[in-house]
Scaffold this motif. Structure first.
Motif, PDB file in Angstrom:
ATOM      1  N   PRO A 181     -17.655   8.252 160.558  1.00  0.00           N
ATOM      2  CA  PRO A 181     -18.057   6.892 160.900  1.00  0.00           C
ATOM      3  C   PRO A 181     -18.342   5.998 159.708  1.00  0.00           C
ATOM      4  O   PRO A 181     -18.474   4.796 159.854  1.00  0.00           O
ATOM      5  CB  PRO A 181     -19.351   7.113 161.687  1.00  0.00           C
ATOM      6  CG  PRO A 181     -19.940   8.324 161.061  1.00  0.00           C
ATOM      7  CD  PRO A 181     -18.807   9.173 160.571  1.00  0.00           C
ATOM      8  N   PRO A 192     -13.824   4.589 157.300  1.00  0.00           N
ATOM      9  CA  PRO A 192     -13.570   3.169 157.596  1.00  0.00           C
ATOM     10  C   PRO A 192     -13.786   2.267 156.380  1.00  0.00           C
ATOM     11  O   PRO A 192     -13.090   1.270 156.216  1.00  0.00           O
ATOM     12  CB  PRO A 192     -14.581   2.842 158.703  1.00  0.00           C
ATOM     13  CG  PRO A 192     -14.886   4.152 159.340  1.00  0.00           C
ATOM     14  CD  PRO A 192     -14.833   5.159 158.221  1.00  0.00           C
ATOM     15  N   ARG A 208     -18.405  -0.648 163.951  1.00  0.00           N
ATOM     16  CA  ARG A 208     -17.004  -0.953 163.663  1.00  0.00           C
ATOM     17  C   ARG A 208     -16.149  -0.581 164.871  1.00  0.00           C
ATOM     18  O   ARG A 208     -16.431   0.419 165.543  1.00  0.00           O
ATOM     19  CB  ARG A 208     -16.548  -0.149 162.455  1.00  0.00           C
ATOM     20  CG  ARG A 208     -17.226  -0.560 161.155  1.00  0.00           C
ATOM     21  CD  ARG A 208     -17.381   0.626 160.264  1.00  0.00           C
ATOM     22  NE  ARG A 208     -17.477   0.249 158.852  1.00  0.00           N
ATOM     23  CZ  ARG A 208     -17.674   1.134 157.885  1.00  0.00           C
ATOM     24  NH1 ARG A 208     -17.781   2.423 158.162  1.00  0.00           N
ATOM     25  NH2 ARG A 208     -17.747   0.743 156.625  1.00  0.00           N
ATOM     26  N   ALA A 209     -15.130  -1.367 165.096  1.00  0.00           N
ATOM     27  CA  ALA A 209     -14.233  -1.127 166.229  1.00  0.00           C
ATOM     28  C   ALA A 209     -13.644   0.280 166.147  1.00  0.00           C
ATOM     29  O   ALA A 209     -13.386   0.789 165.063  1.00  0.00           O
ATOM     30  CB  ALA A 209     -13.121  -2.164 166.225  1.00  0.00           C
ATOM     31  N   THR A 210     -13.465   0.907 167.310  1.00  0.00           N
ATOM     32  CA  THR A 210     -12.890   2.258 167.343  1.00  0.00           C
ATOM     33  C   THR A 210     -11.626   2.279 168.194  1.00  0.00           C
ATOM     34  O   THR A 210     -11.399   1.399 169.028  1.00  0.00           O
ATOM     35  CB  THR A 210     -13.882   3.281 167.917  1.00  0.00           C
ATOM     36  OG1 THR A 210     -14.155   2.965 169.288  1.00  0.00           O
ATOM     37  CG2 THR A 210     -15.192   3.306 167.136  1.00  0.00           C
ATOM     38  N   ALA A 211     -10.833   3.316 167.980  1.00  0.00           N
ATOM     39  CA  ALA A 211      -9.587   3.504 168.726  1.00  0.00           C
ATOM     40  C   ALA A 211      -9.871   4.331 169.980  1.00  0.00           C
ATOM     41  O   ALA A 211     -10.850   5.078 170.024  1.00  0.00           O
ATOM     42  CB  ALA A 211      -8.573   4.223 167.850  1.00  0.00           C
ATOM     43  N   PRO A 212      -9.007   4.210 171.003  1.00  0.00           N
ATOM     44  CA  PRO A 212      -9.167   5.051 172.188  1.00  0.00           C
ATOM     45  C   PRO A 212      -9.193   6.530 171.794  1.00  0.00           C
ATOM     46  O   PRO A 212      -8.344   6.973 171.024  1.00  0.00           O
ATOM     47  CB  PRO A 212      -7.928   4.729 173.030  1.00  0.00           C
ATOM     48  CG  PRO A 212      -7.513   3.367 172.589  1.00  0.00           C
ATOM     49  CD  PRO A 212      -7.873   3.278 171.128  1.00  0.00           C
ATOM     50  N   GLN A 263     -11.456   8.003 170.014  1.00  0.00           N
ATOM     51  CA  GLN A 263     -12.246   8.243 168.804  1.00  0.00           C
ATOM     52  C   GLN A 263     -13.666   8.656 169.205  1.00  0.00           C
ATOM     53  O   GLN A 263     -14.299   7.992 170.022  1.00  0.00           O
ATOM     54  CB  GLN A 263     -12.263   6.972 167.956  1.00  0.00           C
ATOM     55  CG  GLN A 263     -12.618   7.209 166.498  1.00  0.00           C
ATOM     56  CD  GLN A 263     -12.554   5.908 165.704  1.00  0.00           C
ATOM     57  OE1 GLN A 263     -11.704   5.054 165.956  1.00  0.00           O
ATOM     58  NE2 GLN A 263     -13.457   5.746 164.752  1.00  0.00           N
ATOM     59  N   ALA A 313     -18.928   6.664 165.985  1.00  0.00           N
ATOM     60  CA  ALA A 313     -18.975   5.393 165.264  1.00  0.00           C
ATOM     61  C   ALA A 313     -20.335   5.263 164.598  1.00  0.00           C
ATOM     62  O   ALA A 313     -21.330   5.771 165.109  1.00  0.00           O
ATOM     63  CB  ALA A 313     -18.751   4.224 166.226  1.00  0.00           C
ATOM     64  N   GLY A 314     -20.360   4.592 163.469  1.00  0.00           N
ATOM     65  CA  GLY A 314     -21.624   4.362 162.771  1.00  0.00           C
ATOM     66  C   GLY A 314     -22.180   2.996 163.120  1.00  0.00           C
ATOM     67  O   GLY A 314     -21.435   2.062 163.384  1.00  0.00           O
ATOM     68  N   TRP A 339     -14.642  -5.706 162.896  1.00  0.00           N
ATOM     69  CA  TRP A 339     -13.344  -5.030 162.712  1.00  0.00           C
ATOM     70  C   TRP A 339     -13.582  -3.661 162.076  1.00  0.00           C
ATOM     71  O   TRP A 339     -14.633  -3.403 161.474  1.00  0.00           O
ATOM     72  CB  TRP A 339     -12.357  -5.886 161.914  1.00  0.00           C
ATOM     73  CG  TRP A 339     -12.539  -5.914 160.426  1.00  0.00           C
ATOM     74  CD1 TRP A 339     -13.501  -6.575 159.738  1.00  0.00           C
ATOM     75  CD2 TRP A 339     -11.724  -5.259 159.445  1.00  0.00           C
ATOM     76  NE1 TRP A 339     -13.337  -6.378 158.397  1.00  0.00           N
ATOM     77  CE2 TRP A 339     -12.254  -5.582 158.180  1.00  0.00           C
ATOM     78  CE3 TRP A 339     -10.582  -4.447 159.495  1.00  0.00           C
ATOM     79  CZ2 TRP A 339     -11.693  -5.109 156.986  1.00  0.00           C
ATOM     80  CZ3 TRP A 339     -10.023  -3.978 158.312  1.00  0.00           C
ATOM     81  CH2 TRP A 339     -10.580  -4.309 157.089  1.00  0.00           C
ATOM     82  N   ALA A 340     -12.608  -2.774 162.221  1.00  0.00           N
ATOM     83  CA  ALA A 340     -12.793  -1.360 161.894  1.00  0.00           C
ATOM     84  C   ALA A 340     -13.201  -1.108 160.443  1.00  0.00           C
ATOM     85  O   ALA A 340     -13.890  -0.143 160.149  1.00  0.00           O
ATOM     86  CB  ALA A 340     -11.514  -0.592 162.217  1.00  0.00           C
ATOM     87  N   GLY A 341     -12.788  -1.996 159.536  1.00  0.00           N
ATOM     88  CA  GLY A 341     -13.072  -1.756 158.122  1.00  0.00           C
ATOM     89  C   GLY A 341     -14.206  -2.597 157.575  1.00  0.00           C
ATOM     90  O   GLY A 341     -14.380  -2.681 156.351  1.00  0.00           O
TER      91      GLY A 341
END
Lengths: 193, 149
Positions: free
Chosen positions: A69, A73, B25-29, B31, B34-35, B134-136
Motif C-alpha cells: 500500500p 504506489p 489511493r485508488a485501487t484496482a478491482p 486489489q 490500501a494505505g 489517484w493511485a500514485g
C-alpha cells in the motif's frame, strides 16, 4: 573476571561477522554496465516479453506487488510523473512493473493495476522459475513475511532499474531523485546507441 | 440509532485528537489492500495513543510502518499503537506510518470519499472522511499528472 569483557567483545564481533556473512544481497550495489541481461517474463495476456523483444527501448524495471500500500504506489506514481516529463521521448521508453507476488497478483488484477498509474506501464508476471531467474539476474530481494490472519507481506527491493537500448543496466532511479534528474538520466541513456 | 449518532457526535466533540488531510489511493478491482495517510494532531497536554481503526470499506484495518533495511529492502512492520505526543502531531505519510486497509469490500475509486474511524487508547473513536486520490498520489493535494502527450 577481567576476561569477561573480552569474551563479550569476541562474541559481539563473531555475531557481527555472521550477520554480514548472511546479509541478503540487495540492490544497494551499484549496477555495472556489463552485458545485456537475458530474461523472460509474461504480460497479462500471456505473451512472452524478453530482453531481446525490448531492444531499442529504454526500459524502466520496477519490482513490486499490488498488496503493497505504500512503497509501490509511491514509486509507480514517480514513474508516471517522470514519463509525463519525458514529452515525446516517452515513445522510446518502456516502463515495466514485475510482480514479486505472483500468488496474489493474477494477470486480471495486474491488468487493472498498472494503468491506474500510467497507460504505458506494462505489468509482467511469469512462472515461479522465470520470476526467480529475473530476481537473481537483477539482484532483487523478495521475501514472503507472514502477516495477520491469512495475509502476508513481501519484503522487497524497491529501486527502479534502467536498461539501455541494448538491454544493459545503465542506472537506477527512485522517488528520492528529483523528476528533472531522472529525466536527464533517461535522455542521456536514450541518446546512446 | 439516534442514540448511537448522538454518542458518536459526542465522541468527536470530546475526542483528544484532530485528524486532517486523510487520503487513500485508488485501487484496482481485486486489489487486497490500501494505505491511508493523514495528520493526527493532539492539542491536549497528555500523550494520546492511536490503537487502531475501522472502516466500512475494509474487513480489517492495521497500523503499519514502512522500514528500509541497510540493504535497501523495504518491509512493513505492524505497529500495535502510535503515540501522538502532548501538544504535538504525527504525520502518517508515504514512506513512514500508514493505516493499512485489508480485505477491501470494493475498489477505491479516485474522487470518492470513504469513512474511517480511528480508535484511541481510551476507546473513543474519531471519525474522518478519507479522500481517494489517484493511485500514485503522495499527498492529499497531489493532482494526477495528465498522462499522454
Amino acid at each position: 573476571m577481567s576476561f569477561r569483557p573480552v569474551i563479550i567483545s569476541l562474541v559481539v564481533l563473531a555475531l557481527a561477522g555472521l550477520a554480514l556473512a548472511f546479509a541478503p544481497t540487495g540492490t544497494t550495489a551499484r549496477p555495472d554496465q556489463g552485458d545485456a541481461r537475458p530474461f523472460q517474463l509474461r504480460d497479462t495476456e500471456g505473451n512472452l516479453v524478453t530482453d531481446t523483444s525490448l531492444r531499442g527501448q529504454v526500459v524502466l524495471l520496477y519490482f513490486g506487488y499490488t498488496f503493497c500500500p505504500d512503497v509501490c504506489p509511491t514509486e509507480l506514481g514517480y514513474v508516471a510523473r517522470v514519463l509525463r516529463a519525458m514529452g515525446d521521448d516517452v515513445e522510446r521508453t518502456t516502463p515495466l512493473f514485475v510482480t514479486v507476488d505472483p500468488e496474489r497478483d493474477t494477470p486480471e488484477l495486474l491488468k487493472g493495476y498498472a494503468p491506474l498509474f500510467h497507460p504505458r506501464i506494462r505489468a509482467l508476471t511469469g512462472t515461479p522459475e522465470e520470476l526467480a531467474a529475473v530476481f537473481k539476474t537483477f539482484g532483487v530481494t523478495a521475501r514472503k513475511v507472514p502477516g495477520a490472519g491469512s495475509h502476508y507481506l513481501m519484503d522487497h527491493s524497491s529501486s527502479i532499474t534502467v536498461l539501455d537500448r541494448q538491454g544493459r543496466v545503465a542506472a537506477t532511479i527512485g522517488s528520492t531523485d528529483t523528476i528533472a534528474r531522472s529525466v536527464t538520466t533517461l535522455r542521456d541513456i536514450l541518446g546512446k546507441p | 440509532m439516534i442514540r448511537t449518532a448522538f454518542l458518536l457526535a459526542l465522541a468527536t466533540i470530546v475526542s483528544a485528537v484532530e485528524i486532517s488531510g486523510a487520503f487513500a489511493r485508488a485501487t484496482a478491482p481485486g486489489q487486497g489492500a490500501a494505505g491511508v495517510f493523514m495528520t493526527v494532531k493532539n492539542p491536549s497536554d497528555q500523550p494520546v495513543e492511536v490503537t487502531g481503526a475501522t472502516s466500512s470499506r475494509a474487513g480489517r484495518v492495521e497500523l503499519h510502518r514502512t522500514e528500509t533495511g541497510a540493504d535497501g529492502v523495504k518491509r512493513m512492520v505492524h505497529q500495535p499503537s502510535i503515540t501522538i505526543p502532548a501538544k504535538g502531531q504525527v504525520v502518517l505519510a508515504p514512506g513512514g506510518l500508514h493505516v493499512m486497509l485489508l480485505d477491501l469490500t470494493a475498489p477505491l475509486t479516485e474522487g470518492s470519499t470513504i469513512d474511517l474511524d480511528v480508535t484511541l487508547g481510551d476507546g473513543t473513536k474519531v471519525t474522518t472522511p478519507v479522500i481517494v486520490k489517484w493511485a500514485g498520489a503522495t499527498d492529499a493535494t497531489a493532482e494526477k499528472p495528465s498522462c499522454c502527450p
